[in-house]
Design a protein around this motif. Structure first.
Motif, PDB file in Angstrom:
ATOM      1  N   ILE A 171       0.979  -1.045  -0.015  1.00 28.82           N
ATOM      2  CA  ILE A 171       0.194  -0.009  -0.094  1.00 28.82           C
ATOM      3  C   ILE A 171       0.862   1.174   0.115  1.00 28.82           C
ATOM      4  CG2 ILE A 171      -1.726   1.312   1.214  1.00 28.82           C
ATOM      5  CD1 ILE A 171      -3.035  -1.361   2.248  1.00 28.82           C
ATOM      6  N   ASN A 172       1.913   1.016   0.643  1.00 27.63           N
ATOM      7  CA  ASN A 172       3.219   2.442   0.575  1.00 27.63           C
ATOM      8  C   ASN A 172       3.365   2.819  -0.708  1.00 27.63           C
ATOM      9  OD1 ASN A 172       3.346   3.772   3.466  1.00 27.63           O
ATOM     10  ND2 ASN A 172       3.231   1.601   3.580  1.00 27.63           N
ATOM     11  N   ARG A 173       3.576   1.349  -1.687  1.00 25.84           N
ATOM     12  CA  ARG A 173       4.051   1.759  -2.955  1.00 25.84           C
ATOM     13  C   ARG A 173       2.938   2.369  -3.852  1.00 25.84           C
ATOM     14  NH1 ARG A 173       8.355   0.965  -6.558  1.00 25.84           N
ATOM     15  NH2 ARG A 173       7.362   1.029  -8.866  1.00 25.84           N
ATOM     16  N   GLN A 174       1.677   1.955  -3.369  1.00 29.49           N
ATOM     17  CA  GLN A 174       0.377   2.592  -3.807  1.00 29.49           C
ATOM     18  C   GLN A 174       0.505   4.107  -3.717  1.00 29.49           C
ATOM     19  OE1 GLN A 174      -2.973   0.404  -3.097  1.00 29.49           O
ATOM     20  NE2 GLN A 174      -2.250  -1.463  -3.994  1.00 29.49           N
ATOM     21  N   LEU A 175       0.758   4.523  -2.333  1.00 30.19           N
ATOM     22  CA  LEU A 175       0.778   5.812  -2.088  1.00 30.19           C
ATOM     23  C   LEU A 175       1.896   6.685  -2.877  1.00 30.19           C
ATOM     24  CD1 LEU A 175       0.783   5.956   2.091  1.00 30.19           C
ATOM     25  CD2 LEU A 175      -1.328   6.186   0.301  1.00 30.19           C
ATOM     26  N   ALA A 176       2.836   5.989  -3.503  1.00 28.43           N
ATOM     27  CA  ALA A 176       3.940   6.594  -4.112  1.00 28.43           C
ATOM     28  C   ALA A 176       3.266   6.933  -5.518  1.00 28.43           C
ATOM     29  CB  ALA A 176       5.205   5.809  -4.075  1.00 28.43           C
ATOM     30  N   ARG A 201      -6.756   2.820   7.311  1.00 32.47           N
ATOM     31  CA  ARG A 201      -7.356   3.016   6.241  1.00 32.47           C
ATOM     32  C   ARG A 201      -7.140   1.620   5.331  1.00 32.47           C
ATOM     33  NH1 ARG A 201      -6.564   9.236   4.131  1.00 32.47           N
ATOM     34  NH2 ARG A 201      -7.371  10.107   5.708  1.00 32.47           N
ATOM     35  N   PHE A 202      -6.432   0.533   5.852  1.00 31.59           N
ATOM     36  CA  PHE A 202      -5.951  -0.532   5.023  1.00 31.59           C
ATOM     37  C   PHE A 202      -7.440  -1.147   4.801  1.00 31.59           C
ATOM     38  CE2 PHE A 202      -1.878   0.030   5.765  1.00 31.59           C
ATOM     39  CZ  PHE A 202      -0.954  -0.963   5.619  1.00 31.59           C
ATOM     40  N   GLU A 203      -8.479  -1.182   5.319  1.00 32.48           N
ATOM     41  CA  GLU A 203      -9.620  -1.710   4.839  1.00 32.48           C
ATOM     42  C   GLU A 203     -10.055  -1.268   3.611  1.00 32.48           C
ATOM     43  OE1 GLU A 203     -12.752  -2.238   7.662  1.00 32.48           O
ATOM     44  OE2 GLU A 203     -11.367  -3.339   9.180  1.00 32.48           O
ATOM     45  N   VAL A 204     -10.116   0.262   3.600  1.00 29.90           N
ATOM     46  CA  VAL A 204     -10.457   1.059   2.459  1.00 29.90           C
ATOM     47  C   VAL A 204      -9.495   0.548   1.148  1.00 29.90           C
ATOM     48  CG1 VAL A 204     -10.596   3.358   1.435  1.00 29.90           C
ATOM     49  CG2 VAL A 204     -11.442   2.923   3.783  1.00 29.90           C
ATOM     50  N   PHE A 205      -8.057   0.569   1.784  1.00 29.41           N
ATOM     51  CA  PHE A 205      -7.213   0.516   0.691  1.00 29.41           C
ATOM     52  C   PHE A 205      -7.450  -1.025   0.080  1.00 29.41           C
ATOM     53  CE2 PHE A 205      -4.653   3.845   2.566  1.00 29.41           C
ATOM     54  CZ  PHE A 205      -5.113   4.907   1.810  1.00 29.41           C
TER      55      PHE A 205
END
Length: 186
Positions: free
Chosen positions: A17-22, A151-155
């Motif tokens: 998910i951090n990669r997705q933030l990038a 927000r992991f459930e959202v992501f």
């Protein structure tokens, strides 16, 4: 003038998910700002002064330094591992901070964002990363930070770029970095 933001992601996991933030940072960057996600942190050996000798710096470390020298700002995207910054990011900062006083991060605007499953959103890791960046003589933007918690459930079903609140928060940090670069170059 195009502003180049070097983005270092602290999670090496596929689907991070951090990669997705990038990726979101690259998508929401203001016009004229190029957010480049650096691949290859896992190939850089742990910093060792014996390896950091002119003419024989490991190729992966030299490539990271070159990418940083071509950048105008740096964005760290960090999860939290055992209450602190992942080793891969600490190692990148170590390589980029040398030689002390003339490292690639010297005077470069920097910001830290990221997420974790906890409600605190990796704040401890982000505080540690900002501290390390400051010691490496980057210009850490203390007002441009983002710790996304719970927000992991959202992501799990929505990429952060498609989550309006997250995308707007990330856009704010990238815009602040771009603004800091413009101030430095004014």
């Amino acid at each position: 003038m195009s502003i180049k933001v070097l983005t270092l992601v602290g999670s090496l996991r596929n689907g991070s998910i951090n990669r997705q933030l990038a990726e979101t940072a690259a998508t929401v960057a203001p016009e004229g700002t190029d957010v480049r996600i650096y691949d290859g942190l896992e190939n850089i050996p742990f910093y060792n002064e014996d390896l950091d000798v002119e003419g024989s710096v490991p190729a992966a470390a030299a490539a990271l330094r070159e990418a940083a020298q071509e950048a105008d700002a740096v964005l760290l995207v960090s999860p939290e591992y055992n209450g602190t910054t992942p080793a891969v990011l600490n190692n990148a900062i170590d390589w980029l901070s040398r030689p002390f006083g003339a490292g690639a991060l010297n005077g470069m605007p920097a910001a830290v964002i990221g997420t974790s499953p906890s409600p605190y959103g990796a704040q401890w890791a982000h505080d540690d990363a900002r501290k390390a960046l400051g010691i490496a003589q980057a210009k850490v933007l203390e007002d441009a930070k983002l710790s996304i918690g719970a927000r992991f459930e959202v992501f799990a079903t929505t990429h952060p770029k498609d989550h309006a609140e997250s995308a707007a928060e990330i856009a704010g940090v990238v815009s602040a970095l771009a603004g800091a670069v413009e101030l430095v170059n004014a």
